[in-house]
Design a protein around this motif. Sequence first.
Motif, PDB file in Angstrom:
ATOM      1  N   SER A  31      10.891 -88.329  17.471  1.00  9.76           N
ATOM      2  CA  SER A  31      11.286 -89.640  16.951  1.00  9.76           C
ATOM      3  C   SER A  31      10.052 -90.435  16.553  1.00  9.76           C
ATOM      4  CB  SER A  31      12.069 -90.403  18.016  1.00  9.76           C
ATOM      5  OG  SER A  31      11.200 -90.742  19.067  1.00  9.76           O
ATOM      6  N   LYS A  32      10.250 -91.418  15.673  1.00 10.27           N
ATOM      7  CA  LYS A  32       9.141 -92.265  15.239  1.00 10.27           C
ATOM      8  C   LYS A  32       8.603 -93.071  16.440  1.00 10.27           C
ATOM      9  CE  LYS A  32       7.791 -96.295  12.752  1.00 10.27           C
ATOM     10  NZ  LYS A  32       8.235 -97.663  12.662  1.00 10.27           N
ATOM     11  N   ASN A  33       9.557 -93.415  17.302  1.00 12.44           N
ATOM     12  CA  ASN A  33       9.211 -94.174  18.500  1.00 12.44           C
ATOM     13  C   ASN A  33       8.188 -93.417  19.356  1.00 12.44           C
ATOM     14  OD1 ASN A  33       9.322 -96.315  20.192  1.00 12.44           O
ATOM     15  ND2 ASN A  33      11.217 -95.666  21.244  1.00 12.44           N
ATOM     16  N   ALA A  34       8.385 -92.113  19.446  1.00 10.35           N
ATOM     17  CA  ALA A  34       7.468 -91.284  20.241  1.00 10.35           C
ATOM     18  C   ALA A  34       6.062 -91.338  19.659  1.00 10.35           C
ATOM     19  CB  ALA A  34       7.969 -89.848  20.294  1.00 10.35           C
ATOM     20  N   VAL A  35       5.952 -91.200  18.349  1.00  9.57           N
ATOM     21  CA  VAL A  35       4.635 -91.240  17.684  1.00  9.57           C
ATOM     22  C   VAL A  35       3.994 -92.599  17.911  1.00  9.57           C
ATOM     23  CG1 VAL A  35       3.444 -91.141  15.461  1.00  9.57           C
ATOM     24  CG2 VAL A  35       5.336 -89.570  15.923  1.00  9.57           C
ATOM     25  N   SER A  36       4.809 -93.661  17.777  1.00  7.10           N
ATOM     26  CA  SER A  36       4.302 -95.021  17.975  1.00  7.10           C
ATOM     27  C   SER A  36       3.758 -95.183  19.400  1.00  7.10           C
ATOM     28  CB  SER A  36       5.438 -96.006  17.698  1.00  7.10           C
ATOM     29  OG  SER A  36       5.144 -97.237  18.297  1.00  7.10           O
ATOM     30  N   LYS A  37       4.471 -94.616  20.334  1.00 10.99           N
ATOM     31  CA  LYS A  37       4.033 -94.694  21.741  1.00 10.99           C
ATOM     32  C   LYS A  37       2.708 -93.973  21.947  1.00 10.99           C
ATOM     33  CE  LYS A  37       7.984 -95.503  24.798  1.00 10.99           C
ATOM     34  NZ  LYS A  37       9.021 -94.874  25.609  1.00 10.99           N
ATOM     35  N   TRP A  38       2.558 -92.799  21.309  1.00  7.02           N
ATOM     36  CA  TRP A  38       1.283 -92.066  21.425  1.00  7.02           C
ATOM     37  C   TRP A  38       0.148 -92.915  20.907  1.00  7.02           C
ATOM     38  CZ3 TRP A  38       3.181 -87.071  18.469  1.00  7.02           C
ATOM     39  CH2 TRP A  38       4.152 -86.396  19.278  1.00  7.02           C
ATOM     40  N   GLU A  39       0.375 -93.496  19.740  1.00  7.11           N
ATOM     41  CA  GLU A  39      -0.714 -94.219  19.079  1.00  7.11           C
ATOM     42  C   GLU A  39      -1.087 -95.490  19.824  1.00  7.11           C
ATOM     43  OE1 GLU A  39      -0.227 -94.662  14.875  1.00  7.11           O
ATOM     44  OE2 GLU A  39      -0.198 -92.489  14.543  1.00  7.11           O
ATOM     45  N   ARG A  40      -0.118 -96.072  20.533  1.00  2.00           N
ATOM     46  CA  ARG A  40      -0.438 -97.262  21.318  1.00  2.00           C
ATOM     47  C   ARG A  40      -0.970 -96.889  22.717  1.00  2.00           C
ATOM     48  NH1 ARG A  40       4.556-100.523  21.806  1.00  2.00           N
ATOM     49  NH2 ARG A  40       5.675 -98.719  20.979  1.00  2.00           N
ATOM     50  N   GLY A  41      -1.084 -95.615  22.926  1.00  2.83           N
ATOM     51  CA  GLY A  41      -1.660 -95.164  24.202  1.00  2.83           C
ATOM     52  C   GLY A  41      -0.708 -95.284  25.372  1.00  2.83           C
ATOM     53  N   LEU A  42       0.579 -95.404  25.084  1.00  6.26           N
ATOM     54  CA  LEU A  42       1.544 -95.539  26.176  1.00  6.26           C
ATOM     55  C   LEU A  42       1.977 -94.175  26.699  1.00  6.26           C
ATOM     56  CD1 LEU A  42       3.736 -98.407  24.668  1.00  6.26           C
ATOM     57  CD2 LEU A  42       1.925 -98.572  26.379  1.00  6.26           C
ATOM     58  N   ASN A  43       1.753 -93.188  25.891  1.00  3.45           N
ATOM     59  CA  ASN A  43       2.252 -91.866  26.247  1.00  3.45           C
ATOM     60  C   ASN A  43       1.354 -90.811  25.626  1.00  3.45           C
ATOM     61  OD1 ASN A  43       3.964 -90.123  27.416  1.00  3.45           O
ATOM     62  ND2 ASN A  43       5.824 -90.947  26.476  1.00  3.45           N
ATOM     63  N   LEU A  44       1.400 -89.599  26.179  1.00  7.28           N
ATOM     64  CA  LEU A  44       0.658 -88.483  25.584  1.00  7.28           C
ATOM     65  C   LEU A  44       1.660 -87.446  25.104  1.00  7.28           C
ATOM     66  CD1 LEU A  44      -2.383 -87.583  27.882  1.00  7.28           C
ATOM     67  CD2 LEU A  44      -2.448 -88.273  25.488  1.00  7.28           C
ATOM     68  N   PRO A  45       1.377 -86.776  23.983  1.00  9.26           N
ATOM     69  CA  PRO A  45       2.291 -85.709  23.553  1.00  9.26           C
ATOM     70  C   PRO A  45       2.341 -84.582  24.582  1.00  9.26           C
ATOM     71  CG  PRO A  45       0.404 -85.928  22.048  1.00  9.26           C
ATOM     72  CD  PRO A  45       0.253 -86.970  23.075  1.00  9.26           C
ATOM     73  N   ASP A  46       3.483 -83.948  24.704  1.00 13.60           N
ATOM     74  CA  ASP A  46       3.608 -82.813  25.619  1.00 13.60           C
ATOM     75  C   ASP A  46       2.629 -81.727  25.212  1.00 13.60           C
ATOM     76  OD1 ASP A  46       5.585 -84.049  26.902  1.00 13.60           O
ATOM     77  OD2 ASP A  46       7.238 -82.885  25.994  1.00 13.60           O
ATOM     78  N   ALA A  47       2.326 -80.848  26.160  1.00 18.01           N
ATOM     79  CA  ALA A  47       1.399 -79.759  25.883  1.00 18.01           C
ATOM     80  C   ALA A  47       1.886 -78.894  24.721  1.00 18.01           C
ATOM     81  CB  ALA A  47       1.220 -78.905  27.126  1.00 18.01           C
ATOM     82  N   SER A  48       3.224 -78.709  24.683  1.00 15.73           N
ATOM     83  CA  SER A  48       3.784 -77.850  23.620  1.00 15.73           C
ATOM     84  C   SER A  48       3.618 -78.489  22.239  1.00 15.73           C
ATOM     85  CB  SER A  48       5.271 -77.604  23.901  1.00 15.73           C
ATOM     86  OG  SER A  48       5.928 -78.844  24.039  1.00 15.73           O
ATOM     87  N   LEU A  49       3.655 -79.829  22.203  1.00 13.14           N
ATOM     88  CA  LEU A  49       3.520 -80.541  20.927  1.00 13.14           C
ATOM     89  C   LEU A  49       2.066 -80.681  20.502  1.00 13.14           C
ATOM     90  CD1 LEU A  49       6.087 -83.408  21.578  1.00 13.14           C
ATOM     91  CD2 LEU A  49       6.407 -81.408  20.093  1.00 13.14           C
ATOM     92  N   MET A  50       1.189 -80.638  21.506  1.00 11.14           N
ATOM     93  CA  MET A  50      -0.218 -80.917  21.282  1.00 11.14           C
ATOM     94  C   MET A  50      -0.820 -79.987  20.223  1.00 11.14           C
ATOM     95  SD  MET A  50      -1.900 -83.033  23.719  1.00 11.14           S
ATOM     96  CE  MET A  50      -1.989 -82.355  25.345  1.00 11.14           C
ATOM     97  N   LYS A  51      -0.518 -78.675  20.368  1.00  7.46           N
ATOM     98  CA  LYS A  51      -1.095 -77.676  19.454  1.00  7.46           C
ATOM     99  C   LYS A  51      -0.643 -77.950  18.020  1.00  7.46           C
ATOM    100  CE  LYS A  51      -2.627 -73.495  21.640  1.00  7.46           C
ATOM    101  NZ  LYS A  51      -2.316 -72.140  22.076  1.00  7.46           N
ATOM    102  N   ASN A  52       0.664 -78.239  17.906  1.00 11.03           N
ATOM    103  CA  ASN A  52       1.243 -78.530  16.603  1.00 11.03           C
ATOM    104  C   ASN A  52       0.596 -79.763  15.990  1.00 11.03           C
ATOM    105  OD1 ASN A  52       2.896 -78.061  14.489  1.00 11.03           O
ATOM    106  ND2 ASN A  52       4.767 -78.857  15.444  1.00 11.03           N
ATOM    107  N   LEU A  53       0.400 -80.801  16.819  1.00 11.10           N
ATOM    108  CA  LEU A  53      -0.206 -82.051  16.367  1.00 11.10           C
ATOM    109  C   LEU A  53      -1.613 -81.805  15.853  1.00 11.10           C
ATOM    110  CD1 LEU A  53       0.139 -85.173  16.201  1.00 11.10           C
ATOM    111  CD2 LEU A  53      -0.874 -85.292  18.469  1.00 11.10           C
TER     112      LEU A  53
END
Lengths: 295, 435
Positions: A31-53
Amino acid sequence: MDQNKIGMFISEKRKELNITQEELAELMNVSKNAVSKWERGLNLPDASLMKNLCKILNISLNEFFNGEENNLELSELTKIFEKKNEKIIAVDHVTYKFEPGKLYAIMGHSGSGKSTLLNILGTLDKQTTGEYKINGKETIKLNDNELNYIRRKNVGFIFQNYLLDPNLRSYENVMLPMFVNNEIKKDERKTRALKLLEYVNLENRFNHYPKELSGGEQQRVAIARSLANNPQLIIADEPTGNLDEKNEKIIFEIFRKLANDGKLVIVVSHSDNIVKYADVVLYMKNGRLGVYNEG
Amino acid sequence: MKGNSIYEISYKHLKEKRNIIFSIIIVLLIIVLYITSTIINFALQYQNNINKKSLNARTLIVERGSKTDEELNQISNINHVVLNVSDKYRAQFPVSAEEFDEKDIKGNIVFNPLLINNGIKIINGRTIESDYEILIPEEFYPHVDFNDYGEEVIYLDKIIKGKDLIGKSIKVYSEREHPVKSINQSWSEYDELYNKWIETRTPISLTIVGTYDSSVNLLEKNTCFMSLKMFDNVKSDINGGTASCTQDNICTEEWFKYVDRMIVVDEYKNLDYVKNELNNMNFSYYPVLNFDMGTFKMLVSIPMCVGLIISIISITLIRNFIAKKLYNKRKEIGLLKTLGFDNNQIINIYSKENNIILSTCFIIGFIIYMIIVKTIKYYIYVAAELEYYSMNIEIPFIYILLLIALLLLLSNYILKKKIIKYLSYNVSDLIGDSL
Ligand SMILES: Nc1ncnc2c1ncn2[C@@H]1O[C@H](COP(=O)(O)OP(=O)(O)O)[C@@H](O)[C@H]1O
Ligand SMILES: [Mg+2]
């Protein structure tokens, strides 16, 4: 790097690529919300998503966590030992660049200068002439405190004779480097040590003393210890010199896993088996470094 | 291990076997040092007393034998003889001082005559100027009590500051009119007589005018001084008596008076001269204190030498032990350096371990010392024919603290020097086997 900085780094890289948060979310299948949260430093992408990112943003995993290219650069590096009017050129004009996320094997006869080179890479020794840069910083210009800091945070050492403290249990040995790293909170140290033992598959041996462990197990504790402060560089000098093939295989597999996780791993080994695991095989002869096999 | 402080590493190191050996050496050293200091302390105290202060060491008793008073008076003519009086003045005059009676313990003081050169050091007030004045100890304990082993005990909380009593007076009763039970008297008759005396006797009031330092004189803390004249006045002339009965049940009794002489020499070193003169004049005599300085010196010097030698050996052992231990730990030191510990952190880890061991040894050593010192004390007192509990020979606690501080400093110095030496080496040399 903390979560905030990682967030800013993701945002920066995304803008460099000229894509919006929505587009990135779409590409990542989140979700866009998830990306927004990453960028605001509220959350980190899961390990599985990290490689893709990393793939989408065109950065390495290591860059992702450290914000900059993390490498070791040697140019014309020379180490000369002087003994009773006799000069021993242990390392002879070595120029090379080590990159993160790769497993390097260094082979060569005894006395060819491998340990000397590793000691310089690990800042345990200083070169006689030439340059050695860690992340762009010239090590020769650093004072004792700064070198201590580098060893504490950036380098994990693994030795042939393990060098575990016989008075400490496995997890306590792993905790040892954390005592001088205030970035790891005190109440998290033991948990972290147990997690690292899990990483080397020794979670059920956490409470044992070194003398109660086999050589292979002791070396795995030592590897866990070298990871205590999450260093980028892992240096191992003949780590399997005292071990049988079965244990050697386990250790090499761990090194492979570490390189896959973005660490820069340099292993000196006499064993031909390392070739199967290494990304790059180097050899040393009379202090000179050569590339045997790459990729 | 919780991971809070590097000292947790030191605690973990404590259980190493070699530390036990190290501890044993240290405990031995501490005990030896304590005992050596105790003996030195004792010797100094004792010599001081003998040479300067103690009257007893300079006192001889000359037996009357068949000599006349005139002949005995001749002794005063010998050089260095400063006093030649009846041996009555060696006796003591005990008084049950009601003034100091307490619920659980009775008042009890003892009077000595204040002879010349008693070596009395006045602390407060002044010395005796009239016959109705007395001196008391500055640390005054007007009681006598014994424990189950017959050792004299002093309740520290009952010690009185003599200074506070200056100006007060103490009642005493002369012994001279004290009725003596004669052989033909029944006990009930005697009791009657005695009680009558108790009722009719008149007290003599003596005023405290000063206090003296009882610690330098080997004196009990209940010993007071009165004038020679007053002593003569209150102390009975009778020294003892015997009774003997024939088969026909006819009994005779014999009372002894003080007939011998008490001779005081001006200085201890002149004692031999006076003894020689007495021999020439055909007097028989005996010393009050059977004291031989030669034996005493040997008695003190043997433990002193042994202590000194053991101390030197132990200190060398400590040095070598630390050196060997750190040599064996050089890889550990090297490892800590590779892990990014700075020099101070590494030194702290090992000196903490060292300090814990030494402090523990100090406590254990002190306990053992306390046990040993009781025995030694007994040995010294018996050998030197001193009264068992009349002198305090334990070294002051502050010296013990100084001693341990010195030991800590010394071993930490050795430790630090060695670690710094190793830290100056190349780490790879430390970790490898080239050293
Ligand atoms: N501290 C030192 N002092 C003197 N010579 C040394 C020292 N360390 C290594 N050397 C010499 O440098 C050369 C390379 O040694 P080393 O790096 O240990 O080789 P390798 O690890 O490949 O067996 C050898 O000839 C060795 O004798
Ligand atoms: Mg080597």
